[in-house]
Structure formats: structure tokens, C-alpha cells
Design an enzyme around this catalytic site. Structure first.
Site, PDB file in Angstrom:
ATOM      1  N   ASP A   1       0.825  -1.210   0.000  1.00  0.00           N
ATOM      2  CA  ASP A   1       0.000   0.000   0.000  1.00  0.00           C
ATOM      3  C   ASP A   1       0.859   1.260   0.000  1.00  0.00           C
ATOM      4  OD1 ASP A   1      -2.447   1.201  -0.251  1.00  0.00           O
ATOM      5  OD2 ASP A   1      -2.897   1.215   1.885  1.00  0.00           O
TER       6      ASP A   1
ATOM      7  N   LYS B   1       1.959   4.743  -1.155  1.00  0.00           N
ATOM      8  CA  LYS B   1       1.349   5.917  -1.781  1.00  0.00           C
ATOM      9  C   LYS B   1       1.661   7.113  -0.892  1.00  0.00           C
ATOM     10  CE  LYS B   1      -3.162   4.884   0.362  1.00  0.00           C
ATOM     11  NZ  LYS B   1      -4.594   4.671   0.094  1.00  0.00           N
TER      12      LYS B   1
ATOM     13  N   ASN C   1       0.416   7.358   2.726  1.00  0.00           N
ATOM     14  CA  ASN C   1       0.955   6.446   3.733  1.00  0.00           C
ATOM     15  C   ASN C   1       2.418   6.714   4.048  1.00  0.00           C
ATOM     16  OD1 ASN C   1      -1.469   5.172   4.069  1.00  0.00           O
ATOM     17  ND2 ASN C   1      -0.980   3.418   2.769  1.00  0.00           N
TER      18      ASN C   1
ATOM     19  N   ASP D   1       0.527   2.627   8.159  1.00  0.00           N
ATOM     20  CA  ASP D   1      -0.603   1.837   7.683  1.00  0.00           C
ATOM     21  C   ASP D   1      -0.151   0.507   7.084  1.00  0.00           C
ATOM     22  OD1 ASP D   1      -3.002   0.818   6.879  1.00  0.00           O
ATOM     23  OD2 ASP D   1      -3.671   2.611   5.820  1.00  0.00           O
TER      24      ASP D   1
ATOM     25  N   THR E   1      -4.633   0.190  -3.477  1.00  0.00           N
ATOM     26  CA  THR E   1      -5.190   1.431  -3.997  1.00  0.00           C
ATOM     27  C   THR E   1      -5.181   1.340  -5.513  1.00  0.00           C
ATOM     28  OG1 THR E   1      -4.403   2.684  -2.086  1.00  0.00           O
ATOM     29  CG2 THR E   1      -4.856   3.934  -4.095  1.00  0.00           C
TER      30      THR E   1
END
Length: 326
Positions: free
Chosen positions: A140, A142, A145, A158, A175
């Protein structure tokens, strides 16, 4: 300031069906705006990076928890100090990282300079390398985060989608703009998805928007599978070459996932000025140092309404048993 544009929501973990076509993600409540907020936004027509739906985990005890050593990342992990639960929620006491999300700085600036993107990419490469050395896939990556500490160094946060694995996993999660082709096609995926996400992140940091975007998640999946990348003119050749090598559909040829692992990424010409020995030691000078008024200053974080938890019902004893040792 108007609210930032929203992206299609993250995909919660689910087992893929037998179909090999890209799954259609549900639209978030209300109208779904284009990833760039419709028309151009910001000074000089510069596009703002789109705001994806935040992956806030209030922690209903019905979800699966990932017990991973995030707190032991040597330099870039968001540390956790305590966890607990009752019959409605999970509770996690985390390290306070006062700099806020990298996304906020990216949105305010429109895009980062090559040197700024280089700094953040280098620290993230080391974080990914460490996680992979522990057989953990992050899944994840991005801007939302990535937090900045008080000195301006990155902290990954996260770990709700992170997983410890040896070979492959088939869980569909992530995502939409950052999903690797093998995740969309339910072919089974492993550590290579983090290197794909790094390519997306570098593109987004230097361009102000991701390489694959559309009005809805299904359109994003189609563009990811097509693999056509339109680079902005201002990107230098070396970073375009790095992005192309990270965004290779064939994961056996994807940079970072070959025989030499992260070393192939570190030795790429775009990183030629990076002192890799200094990165884990936090000796590189951060390009952005958060402005703080006090030790507990929260001004670098945006305010979000939190009124959806008051009506959450208790869960069953069977569901609670899953978190017996949490």
C-alpha cells in the site's frame, strides 16, 4: 481551500473470483470526481495530485489484523507502542509523527523537483529493501501512507495490507492507481508489487499525478493493463528510464525483483548521487522540514470528520476470539 479531490477507494482484502477480468470497485458515496478534480487546479494550470480515499482503520474486530514488525524498521517505520480491543473496536497507540502526510506537501507544491523526489525515493527504497529482507510485502505504498517526522525523514505507516509471505498471495487489495497488473489479473503476487508501486510513486511525485488514472477504478485497471505511459516533458531521461523499468508488466524482468533485488534499483543512474550508506543513518539532508510550534503540534494534519463510529454495534464472541492475543 476546497476539499481535495478523491480517488476511488482502496480495495479491502478479498479472495479473487475465478474470472480473470479486472474487478469493478464500488464508487464511494456521492459523486465520483475525476482524479484531478475535473479541470486543472492550482496556479498556472498545474494539476493537483488526486486524493485517494483514506485507508483509516478504526479497527472493527471483524477485520483481519496483520501482526508485523513495523515498529522495528531501522529508520522508516511508524512505531507502535500498545494495542488492545473491546467488543467494538481495536485500539493502537502509535508513535506521533508530527510532519504529516507527504501527500499534503505534494498537493500544496503541485509536484516535487527531481532532487526532492530523489530524497524520498531513496529512503523508501531502503524501507522496502528491509521489509523484503523480512519476507514482508507492504502492498500500500502511496503519498498518503508516507509521513514526515520532525526532521523531515520518511516514516511508512498503515501496515493494514502488509503480509508476511514466502512465495505468492492471491488477496485482492490495494489502492487502484498503484495496483500491479498481476494483482488486477489475480495471477498471484509477491514482493514485486512494491517495486511497481515505487515506479508509480516516483512518477506521481515528479509529475503531480499518477501515470494511470480515470474517472473510475475499472478504467484505471484497463489503463494499467494496457501499460501506456505518457511522460511529462520536464522529466529527465534517467528517471523516465527508471520508471519504465519499475513498471514492467513481466515481474521477472521488473527492476528490484530480479537476481540482485534492491541493488539493481540502487545502482540505477538516477540514484547515482545517492550515498546509500548514509540513507539508513538519516544523514541525508531532508528537502522539507516540517514547521512545528510545539512538541504536540498537529497543524500539519488535516481535520477529518469522525462521526461514523458512535453507532458501531458490538461484534460476536466468535469474532472477538480472532483477536484474543491482540
Amino acid at each position: 481551500m476546497p476539499p481535495p479531490p478523491r480517488r476511488p477507494p482502496r480495495l479491502r482484502p478479498q479472495e479473487p473470483g475465478p474470472a480473470r477480468t479486472p474487478p469493478r470497485a464500488p464508487r464511494p458515496p456521492g459523486s465520483l470526481r475525476a482524479p484531478h478534480g475535473g479541470a486543472r487546479a492550482g496556479r498556472g494550470g498545474r494539476r493537483r495530485p488526486p486524493r485517494r480515499t483514506r485507508g483509516a482503520h478504526r479497527g472493527r474486530p471483524g477485520a483481519r489484523a496483520a501482526r508485523l514488525p513495523a515498529g522495528r524498521l531501522p529508520h522508516a517505520g511508524h512505531r507502535g507502542f500498545w494495542t488492545g480491543h473491546d467488543d467494538r473496536f481495536l485500539y493502537m497507540l502509535m508513535e506521533f509523527v508530527p510532519g504529516g502526510e507527504l501527500f499534503s506537501y505534494l498537493r500544496n507544491r503541485g509536484r516535487f523537483s527531481s532532487n526532492t523526489g530523489l530524497f524520498y525515493a531513496a529512503e523508501i527504497v531502503c524501507a522496502i529493501e528491509y521489509l523484503h529482507s523480512r519476507d514482508i510485502v507492504y502492498r500500500d505504498l502511496k503519498p498518503e501512507n508516507i509521513l514526515l517526522d520532525r526532521d523531515g525523514h520518511v516514516k511508512l505507516t498503515d501496515f493494514g495490507f502488509a503480509k508476511k509471505l514466502v512465495d505468492k498471495t492471491w488477496t485482492l487489495c490495494g489502492t487502484p492507481e498503484y495496483l500491479a497488473p498481476e494483482v488486477i489479473q489475480s495471477k498471484g503476487h509477491g514482493r514485486a508489487v512494491d517495486w511497481w508501486a515505487l515506479g508509480i510513486l516516483i512518477f506521481e511525485m515528479l509529475s503531480g499525478f499518477p501515470p494511470f488514472f480515470d474517472d473510475n477504478a475499472f478504467g484505471i485497471y484497463q489503463k494499467i493493463l494496457a501499460g501506456k505511459i505518457d511522460f511529462p516533458r520536464h522529466l529527465e531521461f534517467s528517471v523516465k528510464d527508471l520508471i519504465r523499468k519499475l513498471l514492467v508488466t513481466d515481474r521477472t524482468r521488473r527492476l528490484g525483483n530480479m537476481k540482485n533485488g534492491a541493488e539493481d534499483v540502487k545502482q540505477h543512474r538516477w540514484f547515482r548521487v545517492v550515498d546509500w550508506g548514509a540513507v539508513p543513518e538519516r544523514k541525508l539532508k531532508p528537502p522539507i522540514v516540517p514547521k512545528l510550534c510545539s512538541e504536540d503540534d498537529t497543524s500539519n494534519f488535516e481535520a477529518y470528520p469522525e462521526n461514523d463510529w458512535t453507532s458501531a454495534p458490538p461484534v460476536s464472541q466468535k469474532e472477538l476470539d480472532v483477536f484474543k492475543n491482540f
